[in-house]
Design a protein around this motif. Structure first.
Motif, PDB file in Angstrom:
ATOM      1  N   ARG A 385       0.848  -1.185   0.000  1.00 52.00           N
ATOM      2  CA  ARG A 385       0.000   0.000   0.000  1.00 52.00           C
ATOM      3  C   ARG A 385       0.890   1.244   0.000  1.00 52.00           C
ATOM      4  NH1 ARG A 385      -5.293  -2.205   1.462  1.00 52.00           N
ATOM      5  NH2 ARG A 385      -6.144  -0.098   1.564  1.00 52.00           N
ATOM      6  N   GLN A 386       0.310   2.362  -0.411  1.00 56.78           N
ATOM      7  CA  GLN A 386       1.060   3.608  -0.428  1.00 56.78           C
ATOM      8  C   GLN A 386       1.487   3.970   0.990  1.00 56.78           C
ATOM      9  OE1 GLN A 386      -0.878   6.764  -2.526  1.00 56.78           O
ATOM     10  NE2 GLN A 386      -1.022   5.615  -4.442  1.00 56.78           N
ATOM     11  N   GLU A 489       4.964   5.694  -3.162  1.00 60.74           N
ATOM     12  CA  GLU A 489       5.454   4.339  -3.419  1.00 60.74           C
ATOM     13  C   GLU A 489       4.662   3.306  -2.613  1.00 60.74           C
ATOM     14  OE1 GLU A 489       7.980   1.766  -5.521  1.00 60.74           O
ATOM     15  OE2 GLU A 489       7.523   3.892  -5.713  1.00 60.74           O
ATOM     16  N   GLU A 490       4.353   2.159  -3.238  1.00 57.05           N
ATOM     17  CA  GLU A 490       3.638   1.081  -2.559  1.00 57.05           C
ATOM     18  C   GLU A 490       4.651   0.127  -1.938  1.00 57.05           C
ATOM     19  OE1 GLU A 490       0.925  -0.666  -5.316  1.00 57.05           O
ATOM     20  OE2 GLU A 490      -0.551   0.944  -5.050  1.00 57.05           O
ATOM     21  N   VAL A 491       4.507  -0.101  -0.646  1.00 55.94           N
ATOM     22  CA  VAL A 491       5.464  -0.914   0.097  1.00 55.94           C
ATOM     23  C   VAL A 491       4.720  -1.813   1.079  1.00 55.94           C
ATOM     24  CG1 VAL A 491       7.345   0.761  -0.066  1.00 55.94           C
ATOM     25  CG2 VAL A 491       5.713   0.916   1.815  1.00 55.94           C
ATOM     26  N   GLY A 591     -13.477  12.947   6.317  1.00 56.66           N
ATOM     27  CA  GLY A 591     -12.323  12.632   7.145  1.00 56.66           C
ATOM     28  C   GLY A 591     -11.803  11.222   6.994  1.00 56.66           C
ATOM     29  N   GLY A 592     -12.460  10.390   6.199  1.00 55.24           N
ATOM     30  CA  GLY A 592     -12.027   9.011   6.020  1.00 55.24           C
ATOM     31  C   GLY A 592     -10.788   8.927   5.149  1.00 55.24           C
ATOM     32  N   VAL A 593      -9.905   7.979   5.459  1.00 57.95           N
ATOM     33  CA  VAL A 593      -8.672   7.781   4.687  1.00 57.95           C
ATOM     34  C   VAL A 593      -8.485   6.283   4.433  1.00 57.95           C
ATOM     35  CG1 VAL A 593      -7.572   9.839   5.647  1.00 57.95           C
ATOM     36  CG2 VAL A 593      -7.244   7.625   6.767  1.00 57.95           C
ATOM     37  N   PRO A 594      -7.717   5.901   3.395  1.00 56.16           N
ATOM     38  CA  PRO A 594      -7.547   4.472   3.086  1.00 56.16           C
ATOM     39  C   PRO A 594      -6.484   3.753   3.908  1.00 56.16           C
ATOM     40  CG  PRO A 594      -6.585   5.824   1.361  1.00 56.16           C
ATOM     41  CD  PRO A 594      -7.258   6.769   2.290  1.00 56.16           C
ATOM     42  N   PRO A 614      -9.061  -4.273   3.561  1.00 56.54           N
ATOM     43  CA  PRO A 614      -8.632  -4.941   2.328  1.00 56.54           C
ATOM     44  C   PRO A 614      -9.152  -4.233   1.085  1.00 56.54           C
ATOM     45  CG  PRO A 614      -9.366  -6.557   3.935  1.00 56.54           C
ATOM     46  CD  PRO A 614      -9.713  -5.206   4.500  1.00 56.54           C
ATOM     47  N   ASN A 615     -10.386  -3.766   1.152  1.00 56.32           N
ATOM     48  CA  ASN A 615     -10.986  -3.031   0.048  1.00 56.32           C
ATOM     49  C   ASN A 615     -10.877  -1.543   0.350  1.00 56.32           C
ATOM     50  OD1 ASN A 615     -12.599  -1.839  -1.912  1.00 56.32           O
ATOM     51  ND2 ASN A 615     -14.101  -3.488  -1.892  1.00 56.32           N
ATOM     52  N   MET A 616     -10.172  -0.818  -0.504  1.00 53.72           N
ATOM     53  CA  MET A 616      -9.944   0.600  -0.245  1.00 53.72           C
ATOM     54  C   MET A 616     -11.217   1.425  -0.273  1.00 53.72           C
ATOM     55  SD  MET A 616      -6.370   1.463  -2.219  1.00 53.72           S
ATOM     56  CE  MET A 616      -6.604   3.201  -1.895  1.00 53.72           C
ATOM     57  N   LYS A 617     -12.298   0.869  -0.761  1.00 49.27           N
ATOM     58  CA  LYS A 617     -13.566   1.599  -0.751  1.00 49.27           C
ATOM     59  C   LYS A 617     -14.095   1.770   0.674  1.00 49.27           C
ATOM     60  CE  LYS A 617     -14.979   0.197  -5.402  1.00 49.27           C
ATOM     61  NZ  LYS A 617     -16.004  -0.489  -6.225  1.00 49.27           N
TER      62      LYS A 617
END
Length: 876
Positions: A385-386, A489-491, A591-594, A614-617
């Protein structure tokens, strides 16, 4: 007769001549014959030597054992103390007889592993020739030529070393195996012995695990997928790596077509089917009952990726790992309950990696919450993930300190900032806070400052240097863009922990690893410890670490809830955001974030925590955005309890410097800088600021201050001198009357002023201070006494009416004259005179007959003057 004689003589000479020629060739023929015999002898000797050598190599080869041929030998996994954790290879093994193997499955394996299996006698000489050529041109071991028979032998009896001795033994045993068993029996051994990931052996077990089918129910694309797995079971596990599995499956399908097992049309049709379309659904997979499954997953993958010739499921290995079972137990307790940290729901996920800061050894892995699926998705290692702002020390500030030698005091301006393209950059709060040090900018996680930092690196040394810095920390980054400044970057959690551990280990990086040593069945060992490498200067590691301590300990830090009291700790928060389109399309709550991250370390342990869904939605609500910090705090407190944790040591390459706040560029504090305006920061030795701030430096004081009273004009003339070269200097004049409170009078540019109508008999104390901006000088002082006119001098025996002897005196400033008579109520700055008692308010001055006087202060003061001129109680 003579003619005959001549004729005979000629014939004799001719014959002699022929004999001579014939005799001249004889030696040449003998040489060739000798060479030929020598070559034959050498050939025979070579064969004998070769045979002897081969015999020597195979003399210690194990005997064929039917049980070993059919039953894999499990591998033991030990923890950091050498205690057994589990054995891999004992479970998930179902045997299938040759007659029950469909031709489709057999064809898939033959096309992939050994298409000439039914034509050779254990060694495929044609394939061997190609492999030999490759080994000559590209180095020994670059390409193998193992047949299915050889693979059975290798997996049953031998280790995986690529040596001539091992190859000789393999060939010898393969030849024996072919003599003792039929091709069908050998193929049966092979498909039942192969490791198929998911802690399983054999094609039948794999068919049940991945597709929930019997072998005779498999379709072409499914059989091809299974046939492609033995080359690298973990990498081609379709549950974990469906993209890799699909690519490998398509290669198998092309091989089947190449060798005539299927048509081109069948190949293309099978290749078009998504690999995930027929896999067993996650909720239907076999439940997990293995201890420390998340950590064991990492061990298996590490063996698979670093030692592809080893088969952990059947080689009977003893694997010495880095696992701290107490730490692992605590991690699993945190994730499996709400006893330590409160989670919002069962869907909320977390990935945790705990490392030894100095060695890179993995102490514990938190693979996720509610992980009931065996060999399920590991949120510590598989999830990418970022990184959010946890990437800033790695991408921006680390390179700036490393290459530009910025100190922790380096001043940045949190102001509206744009990318080189002109696109606006925003802070998370859409505000700007102005000038601040590098320390404060990183601790407050200001995006504009991070971008300015990366742009400075880009300008001075180029973005490739920033990429090099990142890659040396174990994070593969192909390209660097300015947007990388705020963490695109996704790490994985494992990668972030590895990168942060280098900051905590004085700039030395060791790849995170779970294995220390592997012991083979023959007791030979492999040292599995990666090399430790210097990836940054020690000054970079120390200064970034010290700044990250402010993140958790200073009032302005974003990670205060991750702090553990009395523990030397550094760390960084990270938050990712949705795009405007994602917010709209997915109806993200305000205010929600992934993703929320926290990564940090002590000198002993490093931990990286990812939290999210797991689901970014599904977004993380504001109330749940501190869970990552809570997980980190509890884990660090637990593993650090009763453990000596030294502070991070300042290297000789660093010096501590006193910097004056707000200077840009940073300047050293002067001896006049107030203490509350000094910050103590770190610089690369020799790179500290040279300029000393003069903001608070004192000016020279005025000299030759003179004050005089002119009776004719009833004025005080005040003058002074100051160096002519001084620019923009003004003079602040203040005065105190009769030892009263000092009051500001005027600020002038000239070197003198006049004061009209002074109080008769008053004693004036003047002070003059030179000022320029915020700079001030010491005061220069002068005293002026005002005489009382003779006509106003009283003999001290009045009748109580002061009007008989004195005129009402002039007011000073805005004061109000005091009342006559008893001398009561002299208000403001006015003056009153009279006999008896006098009460003064607010700086009023009252002169009583006989010389007594009372002066009030800023607050109300009741003073009394006695008739004899002495001051009574209450005066000030």
């Amino acid at each position: 007769m003579a003619e005959n004689y001549q004729s005979r003589e000629e014939r004799r000479k001719q014959h002699a001549s022929k004999q001579k020629k014939k005799g001249g060739k004889q030696p040449s023929k003998g040489i060739f014959k000798r060479i030929f015999l020598i070559l034959i002898a050498l050939g025979i000797a070579g064969m004998l030597v070769g045979a002897a050598t081969f015999a020597f190599m195979v003399k210690d080869a194990p005997k064929l054992d039917e049980k070993a041929l059919k039953d894999p030998i499990s591998s033991k996994i030990l923890d950091i103390n050498g205690e057994l954790i589990t054995e891999v290879g004992l479970e998930n093994r179902e045997y299938v007889n040759y007659e029950d193997i469909p031709k489709l499955v057999e064809d898939a394996f033959l096309a992939t592993e050994d298409v000439r299996f039914y034509k050779h006698n254990g060694m495929d000489l044609i394939r061997l020739g190609g492999a030999v050529l490759a080994n000559v041109t590209r180095g020994f071991g670059s390409e193998g030529a193992s047949t299915i028979t050889q693979q059975v032998v290798k997996n049953s009896f031998l280790n995986n070393e690529k040596t001539l001795s091992r190859k000789a033994q393999e060939a010898w045993l393969a030849f024996q195996l072919e003599r003792k068993y039929t091709k069908q029996q050998i193929f049966e051994m092979y498909v039942n012995k192969i490791w198929m990931s998911e802690r399983s052996h054999g094609v039948l077990t794999a068919s049940h695990i991945y597709f929930g089918k019997e072998l005779n129910e498999l379709e072409l694309h499914e059989a091809a997928l299974l046939a492609g797995m033995p080359q690298s079971p973990e990498n081609y596990n379709p549950f974990k790596h469906p993209d890799r599995a699909e690519k490998r499956r398509n290669i198998v399908l092309s091989l089947m077509n190449q060798h005539g097992f299927i048509t081109k049309e069948e190949m293309k049709a099978a290749q078009a089917i998504p690999v995930e379309s027929s896999l067993v659904k996650e909720e239907d997979r076999k439940r997990n009952d293995s201890p420390y499954d998340a950590f064991v997953d990492v061990v298996i993958e590490e063996v698979e990726s670093k030692y592809p010739d080893l088969d952990i499921s059947s080689d009977g290995l003893t694997i010495y790992t880095t696992l701290d079972t107490k730490a692992q137990d605590y991690v699993e307790k945190m994730l499996s309950s709400n006893d330590i940290v409160q989670f919002p729901n069962d869907e909320f996920q977390a990935g945790i990696t705990l490392l030894d800061t100095k060695t890179g050894e993995i102490r514990a892995i938190g693979g996720g919450r509610n992980q009931e699926v065996k060999r399920g998705f590991n949120y510590a290692t598989d999830s990418k993930r970022q990184a959010g702002s946890t990437f800033k020390p790695i991408m921006d500030y680390g390179p700036a300190v490393e290459y530009l030698k910025w100190g922790t005091y380096h001043t940045l301006d949190d102001k509206p900032t744009t990318y080189s393209s002109g696109q606006q950059m925003n802070n998370w709060d859409r505000k700007h806070m102005g000038k601040m040090s590098l320390r404060e900018a990183l601790a407050r996680s200001r995006n504009t400052a991070a971008l300015q930092t990366l742009q400075a690196v880009e300008k001075e040394v180029g973005l490739d240097k920033a990429k090099e810095f990142v890659n040396k920390l174990g994070i593969d980054m192909d390209e660097v863009y300015e947007s990388s400044a705020i963490g695109t970057e996704e790490v994985s959690s494992l990668e972030m922990a590895g990168a942060y551990s280098a900051f905590g280990n004085e700039g030395f990086y060791t790849e995170p690893h779970s294995i220390k040593k592997i012991e083979m069945r023959d007791k030979t060992t492999i040292d599995a410890t990666p090399k430790t490498e210097a990836v940054m200067q020690d000054y970079t590691a120390f200064m970034i670490t010290d700044v990250l301590k402010s993140v958790v300990k200073d009032s302005f830090g974003t990670g205060k809830q991750a702090n553990v009291p009395n523990l030397h700790l550094a760390g960084k928060t990270g938050t990712t955001n949705y795009s405007s389109k994602e917010k709209k399309d997915w109806q993200i709550q305000s205010g929600g974030v992934p993703d929320i991250w926290f990564a940090g370390y002590t000198t002993n342990y490093t931990a990286a925590i990812w939290t999210g869904y797991p689901n970014m939605k599904s977004s993380i609500a504001p109330k749940d955005q501190k869970i990552a910090q809570a997980l980190f705090k509890n884990l660090m407190a637990y593993v650090s309890k009763d453990v000596d944790t030294p502070d991070f040591k300042m290297p000789n390459s660093v010096e501590k410097v006193a910097i004056e706040k707000g200077t840009m560029p940073a300047k050293l504090a002067s001896e006049f800088t107030p203490k509350d305006q000094i910050i103590y920061e770190y610089a690369v030795k020799g790179q500290a600021p040279k300029e000393v701030s003069d903001k608070f430096e004192k000016l020279d004081a005025p000299v030759n201050v003179n004050g005089s009273y002119d009776q004719l004009t009833n004025e005080i003339a005040l003058t002074w001198e100051y160096p002519e070269e001084a620019e923009d200097v003004q003079y602040e004049v203040s005065v105190a009357l009769n030892d009263g409170t000092e009051q500001p009078l005027q600020v002038v540019s000239e070197k003198g002023i006049k004061i009209a109508n002074p109080v008769p008999g008053g004693i004036y104390q003047f002070k003059v201070v030179a000022i320029r901006g915020e700079m001030r000088s010491d005061p220069a002082a002068v005293k002026v006494e005002i005489p009382i006119p003779e006509s106003e001098i009283d003999d001290g025996f009045g009748d109580g009416d002061p009007m008989d002897d004195f005129e009402e005196e002039e007011e000073i400033e805005d004061g109000t004259s005091g009342n006559n008579g008893n001398g009561n109520n002299g208000n403001g700055d006015g003056s009153g005179s009279g006999w008896g008692n006098g009460n003064g308010n607010n700086n009023g001055t009252e002169n009583g007959q006989g010389g007594g006087n009372t002066s009030g202060g800023d607050d109300t003061n009741n003073g009394s003057t006695n008739p004899d001129g002495t001051q009574g109680s209450g005066g000030q």
